[in-house]
Design a protein around this motif. Structure first.
Motif, PDB file in Angstrom:
ATOM      1  N   TYR A   5       3.680   7.006  -1.287  1.00 21.79           N
ATOM      2  CA  TYR A   5       2.188   7.718  -0.427  1.00 21.79           C
ATOM      3  C   TYR A   5       2.643   8.051   0.603  1.00 21.79           C
ATOM      4  CZ  TYR A   5      -0.124   7.427  -5.332  1.00 21.79           C
ATOM      5  OH  TYR A   5      -0.370   7.583  -6.421  1.00 21.79           O
ATOM      6  N   TYR A  33       0.718  -1.310  -0.260  1.00 25.14           N
ATOM      7  CA  TYR A  33       0.029  -0.015   0.106  1.00 25.14           C
ATOM      8  C   TYR A  33       0.980   1.506   0.013  1.00 25.14           C
ATOM      9  CZ  TYR A  33      -3.234  -2.965   1.211  1.00 25.14           C
ATOM     10  OH  TYR A  33      -5.161  -3.904   1.189  1.00 25.14           O
ATOM     11  N   HIS A  72       3.021   2.354  -1.741  1.00 26.76           N
ATOM     12  CA  HIS A  72       3.053   2.466  -3.862  1.00 26.76           C
ATOM     13  C   HIS A  72       1.766   2.877  -4.127  1.00 26.76           C
ATOM     14  CE1 HIS A  72       7.050   1.084  -2.379  1.00 26.76           C
ATOM     15  NE2 HIS A  72       6.379  -0.451  -2.353  1.00 26.76           N
ATOM     16  N   THR A  73       0.468   2.967  -4.351  1.00 27.22           N
ATOM     17  CA  THR A  73      -1.627   2.447  -3.893  1.00 27.22           C
ATOM     18  C   THR A  73      -2.015   3.573  -3.431  1.00 27.22           C
ATOM     19  OG1 THR A  73      -1.179   0.712  -2.629  1.00 27.22           O
ATOM     20  CG2 THR A  73      -0.208   0.612  -5.003  1.00 27.22           C
ATOM     21  N   SER A  74      -1.781   3.749  -1.634  1.00 28.94           N
ATOM     22  CA  SER A  74      -2.419   4.283  -1.585  1.00 28.94           C
ATOM     23  C   SER A  74      -2.573   5.641  -0.655  1.00 28.94           C
ATOM     24  CB  SER A  74      -2.610   3.366   0.192  1.00 28.94           C
ATOM     25  OG  SER A  74      -4.033   3.727   0.963  1.00 28.94           O
TER      26      SER A  74
END
Ligand code: DQA
Length: 131
Positions: free
Chosen positions: A115, A78, A80-82
């Motif tokens: 992120y 997460y 890298h995505t959240s």
């Protein structure tokens, strides 16, 4: 006594079996035992939780308000995505430290962006279980 919430993100429950060449042979239980020993020596109270679900991690971060002095989180994938995890950390204003076992900057390009980093007080990456 200072209170710290340690959160482990998705797939970290498989440490020891999962990509041992990248993450090593120690299990999550081994790491948690070492963390608890260190916390006892330092006089810090640590609560440790792991989830594979983004929403669960968001709930735990929100619930930390008024209960913990600091959060330590390995957001795992997460990272890298959240946007949701980032927003939760920003919302609670609890000093948060981002940790990674591997050096995310020495790996695939998609792992080199976090992120979380922009809302964390610092990031520790690449020291294996010592991170
Ligand atoms: C990780 C690095 C992430 O890129 C990966 O998705 C993980 C573990 C680490 O601890 O090195 O699951 O956060």
């Amino acid at each position: 006594m200072r209170r710290v919430l340690l959160l482990h993100g998705p797939n970290l429950n498989l440490l020891g079996q999962r990509e041992a060449d990248v993450y090593g042979r120690q299990t999550l239980r081994d790491i948690d035992t070492a963390v608890q020993q260190l916390a006892r020596r330092e006089g810090v109270q640590v609560t440790i939780k792991q989830s594979n679900r983004e929403g669960q991690l968001v709930d735990w971060i929100q619930d930390a308000r008024g209960r913990y002095d600091a959060i330590v989180i390995n957001p795992a994938g997460y990272t890298h995505t959240s946007v949701a995890l980032r927003d939760a950390i920003a919302a609670v204003s609890i000093p948060t430290i981002e940790v990674h076992l591997s050096n995310i900057y020495g790996r695939e390009e998609f792992r080199q962006h976090s992120y979380i980093a922009g809302v964390a007080v610092c990031q520790i990456s690449g020291f294996g279980p010592l991170s």
